[in-house]
Design a protein around this motif. Sequence first.
Motif, PDB file in Angstrom:
ATOM      1  N   ALA A  86       0.845  -1.108  -0.119  1.00  0.00           N
ATOM      2  CA  ALA A  86      -0.040  -0.108  -0.158  1.00  0.00           C
ATOM      3  C   ALA A  86       0.753   1.276   0.047  1.00  0.00           C
ATOM      4  O   ALA A  86       0.366   2.196  -0.828  1.00  0.00           O
ATOM      5  N   LEU A  87       1.927   1.181   0.851  1.00  0.00           N
ATOM      6  CA  LEU A  87       2.890   2.351   0.939  1.00  0.00           C
ATOM      7  C   LEU A  87       3.629   2.431  -0.502  1.00  0.00           C
ATOM      8  O   LEU A  87       3.552   3.934  -1.011  1.00  0.00           O
ATOM      9  N   ILE A  88       3.945   1.523  -1.041  1.00  0.00           N
ATOM     10  CA  ILE A  88       4.910   1.702  -2.345  1.00  0.00           C
ATOM     11  C   ILE A  88       3.754   2.236  -3.282  1.00  0.00           C
ATOM     12  O   ILE A  88       4.334   3.194  -4.358  1.00  0.00           O
ATOM     13  N   VAL A  89       2.615   1.831  -3.487  1.00  0.00           N
ATOM     14  CA  VAL A  89       1.808   2.092  -4.281  1.00  0.00           C
ATOM     15  C   VAL A  89       1.359   3.614  -4.291  1.00  0.00           C
ATOM     16  O   VAL A  89       1.276   4.317  -5.326  1.00  0.00           O
ATOM     17  N   ALA A  90       1.036   4.207  -3.104  1.00  0.00           N
ATOM     18  CA  ALA A  90       0.965   5.448  -2.654  1.00  0.00           C
ATOM     19  C   ALA A  90       2.213   6.518  -3.325  1.00  0.00           C
ATOM     20  O   ALA A  90       1.833   7.278  -3.976  1.00  0.00           O
ATOM     21  N   ILE A  91       3.204   5.749  -2.978  1.00  0.00           N
ATOM     22  CA  ILE A  91       4.433   6.473  -3.387  1.00  0.00           C
ATOM     23  C   ILE A  91       4.513   6.431  -4.938  1.00  0.00           C
ATOM     24  O   ILE A  91       4.812   7.711  -5.681  1.00  0.00           O
ATOM     25  N   ILE A  93       2.086   6.516  -7.068  1.00  0.00           N
ATOM     26  CA  ILE A  93       1.118   7.332  -7.459  1.00  0.00           C
ATOM     27  C   ILE A  93       1.580   8.779  -7.709  1.00  0.00           C
ATOM     28  O   ILE A  93       1.623   9.686  -8.335  1.00  0.00           O
ATOM     29  N   ARG A  94       2.309   9.331  -6.345  1.00  0.00           N
ATOM     30  CA  ARG A  94       2.756  10.336  -6.280  1.00  0.00           C
ATOM     31  C   ARG A  94       3.975  10.580  -7.140  1.00  0.00           C
ATOM     32  O   ARG A  94       4.060  11.756  -7.852  1.00  0.00           O
ATOM     33  N   ILE A  95       4.562   9.684  -7.467  1.00  0.00           N
ATOM     34  CA  ILE A  95       5.818   9.775  -8.411  1.00  0.00           C
ATOM     35  C   ILE A  95       5.290  10.074  -9.845  1.00  0.00           C
ATOM     36  O   ILE A  95       5.872  10.997 -10.667  1.00  0.00           O
TER      37      ILE A  95
ATOM     38  N   ALA B 147      10.228   9.502   2.342  1.00  0.00           N
ATOM     39  CA  ALA B 147       9.065  10.459   1.528  1.00  0.00           C
ATOM     40  C   ALA B 147       8.331  11.573   2.230  1.00  0.00           C
ATOM     41  O   ALA B 147       7.463  12.084   1.612  1.00  0.00           O
ATOM     42  N   LEU B 155      10.659  11.230  -3.218  1.00  0.00           N
ATOM     43  CA  LEU B 155       9.796   9.990  -3.659  1.00  0.00           C
ATOM     44  C   LEU B 155      10.755   9.116  -4.211  1.00  0.00           C
ATOM     45  O   LEU B 155      10.633   8.158  -4.097  1.00  0.00           O
ATOM     46  N   GLU B 156      11.381   9.737  -5.162  1.00  0.00           N
ATOM     47  CA  GLU B 156      12.084   8.701  -5.997  1.00  0.00           C
ATOM     48  C   GLU B 156      12.966   7.906  -4.847  1.00  0.00           C
ATOM     49  O   GLU B 156      13.196   6.588  -5.002  1.00  0.00           O
ATOM     50  N   SER B 158      12.552   7.384  -1.845  1.00  0.00           N
ATOM     51  CA  SER B 158      11.793   6.442  -1.049  1.00  0.00           C
ATOM     52  C   SER B 158      11.522   5.152  -1.701  1.00  0.00           C
ATOM     53  O   SER B 158      11.460   4.016  -1.079  1.00  0.00           O
ATOM     54  N   PHE B 159      11.000   5.471  -3.039  1.00  0.00           N
ATOM     55  CA  PHE B 159      10.769   4.180  -3.719  1.00  0.00           C
ATOM     56  C   PHE B 159      11.938   3.167  -3.820  1.00  0.00           C
ATOM     57  O   PHE B 159      11.735   2.031  -3.668  1.00  0.00           O
ATOM     58  N   ALA B 162      12.442   1.472  -0.609  1.00  0.00           N
ATOM     59  CA  ALA B 162      11.343   0.730  -0.193  1.00  0.00           C
ATOM     60  C   ALA B 162      11.527  -0.745  -0.922  1.00  0.00           C
ATOM     61  O   ALA B 162      11.302  -1.840  -0.404  1.00  0.00           O
TER      62      ALA B 162
ATOM     63  N   ILE C 134      -6.640   3.219   3.645  1.00  0.00           N
ATOM     64  CA  ILE C 134      -5.889   3.270   2.453  1.00  0.00           C
ATOM     65  C   ILE C 134      -6.532   3.292   0.953  1.00  0.00           C
ATOM     66  O   ILE C 134      -6.048   3.918  -0.119  1.00  0.00           O
ATOM     67  N   LEU C 138      -5.968   6.181  -1.696  1.00  0.00           N
ATOM     68  CA  LEU C 138      -5.489   6.038  -3.117  1.00  0.00           C
ATOM     69  C   LEU C 138      -6.405   6.551  -4.120  1.00  0.00           C
ATOM     70  O   LEU C 138      -6.175   7.017  -5.210  1.00  0.00           O
ATOM     71  N   PHE C 141      -6.141  10.569  -4.352  1.00  0.00           N
ATOM     72  CA  PHE C 141      -4.965  10.897  -5.437  1.00  0.00           C
ATOM     73  C   PHE C 141      -5.504  11.214  -6.644  1.00  0.00           C
ATOM     74  O   PHE C 141      -5.445  12.086  -7.385  1.00  0.00           O
ATOM     75  N   LYS C 145      -6.149  14.547  -9.301  1.00  0.00           N
ATOM     76  CA  LYS C 145      -5.462  14.601 -10.439  1.00  0.00           C
ATOM     77  C   LYS C 145      -6.499  15.000 -11.572  1.00  0.00           C
ATOM     78  O   LYS C 145      -6.449  15.933 -12.455  1.00  0.00           O
TER      79      LYS C 145
END
Lengths: 112, 495, 149
Positions: A86-91, A93-95, B147, B155-156, B158-159, B162, C134, C138, C141, C145
């Motif tokens: 979940a955390l990585i997916v959120a990151i 999306i932000r990326i 992040a 973000l980069e 952190s990705f 992670a 969560i 998501l 977001f 956008k």
Amino acid sequence: MSEYLLCLFLFCIGLYCVLRKRNIIKIIIGLGIIEYAVNLFFVLVGYRIHGRAPILAKEQKILNMVDPLPQALVLTAIVIGLAVTALIVAIAIRIYEKYGTFDITKIRRLRG
Amino acid sequence: MILPFFVIIPLACAFLISLLGKLNKRISDIFANLGTFTLLILSLSAIRYQLFAKVIVYRVGGWPPPIGISMVLDGLSSFILMSVNLVSFLVCLYSVSYMNKYTDKYRFHSLFMLMLAGMNGVIVTGDLFNLFVFLEIASISSYALVAFGTEAEELEASFKYAIMGSVASSFILLGIALLYSYTSTLNMADMGSVLLSRGNSLLVNFISVLFLMGFGLKAALVPFHAWLPDAHPSAPASISAMLSGVLIKVLGVYALMRIYFNILGINNIILSIFMFLGAASMLVGVILALGQWDFKRLLAYHSISQIGYIILGIGLGSPLGILAGLFHLFNHSIFKSLLFLNSGAVAYRLGTRDLQDMGGLKERMPTTANTNLVASLSIAGIPPFNGFFSKFLIIVACIQSRQIIYGICAVIASILTLASFMKVQKYAFFGKLNKKWQDIKEVPGIMQLSMVVLAVLCLVSALLITPLFKPYLESAVNVLLLGRGYNKAVFGALK
Amino acid sequence: MKSKEKGMTLIVKTVTRLTVGLILLYGIYIVLHGHLSPGGGFAGGVIIALSFIHLMLAFGRETALKKLSQARASILESLGAIMFLSIAVLGFLGGYFFLNFLFKGKPFNLFSAGIIPLCNIAISLKVGVGLFTIFVVLVLFKILKEDNE
């Protein structure tokens, strides 16, 4: 034995996916595959041939049961995996918001 | 009795902050600082308990160790607990002012306390799977903290962190699964005794490779270091101080030591791998650091190099080597967190991390400049400071164990460290004041306070090797020297 | 083609209206019987979260958030965690952290197993609300956008 090797194969597929793919989402999927390969392996470690689920029920005696501990541990590992994903997916999306792409070869502001 | 509180207090603080933090801005500050302060007091009292009783085993839920989860306090854990909670208290004090520029400060504190709970849990737990769970708690909150600024670079970083961290965690979990299938127990002490009775096998070697990959990545040893120079500079300065200062040591070095020395059993091949990886990290880290112009990135590369020193010292396997390695671990957590706090103080006023852009800050920010000088001298290994003693001891231990080449590597890395910190001093704090920074002021008092305390500690902690405090350090060393006698110590403490 | 009405078609909405309560009830059942049968806090919590997610998919964001707003969700999540921790700390009454200090009762009764059902309730609160949050985050977001474009 063959099921352990299949787990290893699955693990390698996930690792290939993480290392070789360029799309962020595919990398995350690869990470999921790795996690599930390890979880599957852990559950299989506790399996016994013709073993039953280790659940106590009324007026029943279970003689041959599978090892319950790996199942409990895998449940914990799945929860952890859920949080990480979940955390990585959120990151991710932000990326995408910042860079406008999912291609990791184009997301390279940090070097050196 | 005090052992579970190392986990309860930070967890309770984290959840209370996330519940009440929105109501008032000050609540999160108060809770976080009170929590870290209590933890510091507790770890001080843990030293007393530990010196009195050697090993303390706490049975969670009243179940005896091989069945239930146990928590173990011995010399090594009390030593690492001390360094973690000391640094975390000072960092928490620092972030009272520093984090004001971010919105959502309470989220930061909540994640910070969760990370602390994870780290304390890794240190006190006596159960291998529990160690994994706490390790993941600490890692996940550190991914989120890297992040925290939600800028593109953060973000980069952190990705990247992670993804690599989760792959490493999978390796660790695979290792635990194999180890469980081999020994049918999860208690670390019990595992050690089962492995001892079974003798060595190919599977154990495979497991040790898996753990080396997993924990080596968490510790940022050289082939696995790629995430660190991105992740550590991207976080807010107080978090960089925690990540570089204690997180890589707890999740990486401490877990490696505990598992290799006390469970899997140490042998010459593993020791020589440790020494080689240590020397490689030392040299590669410092060489990469030389060319950096980003203040925090330079410090991050130095973290890799200093972790190399620690691993080299421990990898020597001799009593003096391990003592020097652990001593350097403590010293590094002090001066590296101070250096990161300095870089944060500079960024707080100047808003830049580029060394070429600074210059002459000594006139405007005397406290920051002076504490930074102390930390730089300390990391470069100049006599009255703590860094000198630990580095010197590592080199002496290298010569004593007839590893002259590694000793020479350590000397070279030390010289290069000095060179790179002379660059920092010259460009950032000495020289002409840049016109742009004519009006800047010193940072707020509370940030100065924590930096000054850390600078004083840089001097004071050199006393750890004096005969007065040496028993404390030696009780930590003895745990590692005990090797697989650990299981006897743990089960002996139960009776 | 875009209709102003939020959410999916009438068929989906009707079916959702009929099933959503049952899903929620089933989740609660799984939680309360966690100590007797397979399931427990985590599985039940996931099912509870799914019922809210189901609502959101069928009726759109507003309807689901009206039932459980984001602010209230985060409060409930923290409460679940604190509840679990305080159950664990209450074990000190009997002398140990995490001690099962309550009366154990007879096996296979609903009121048995001491603190385990209470732990299950706390976990389900944390997991259910956490998963829902969560999902909401998501989705938000994506909506942010779309608004920008």
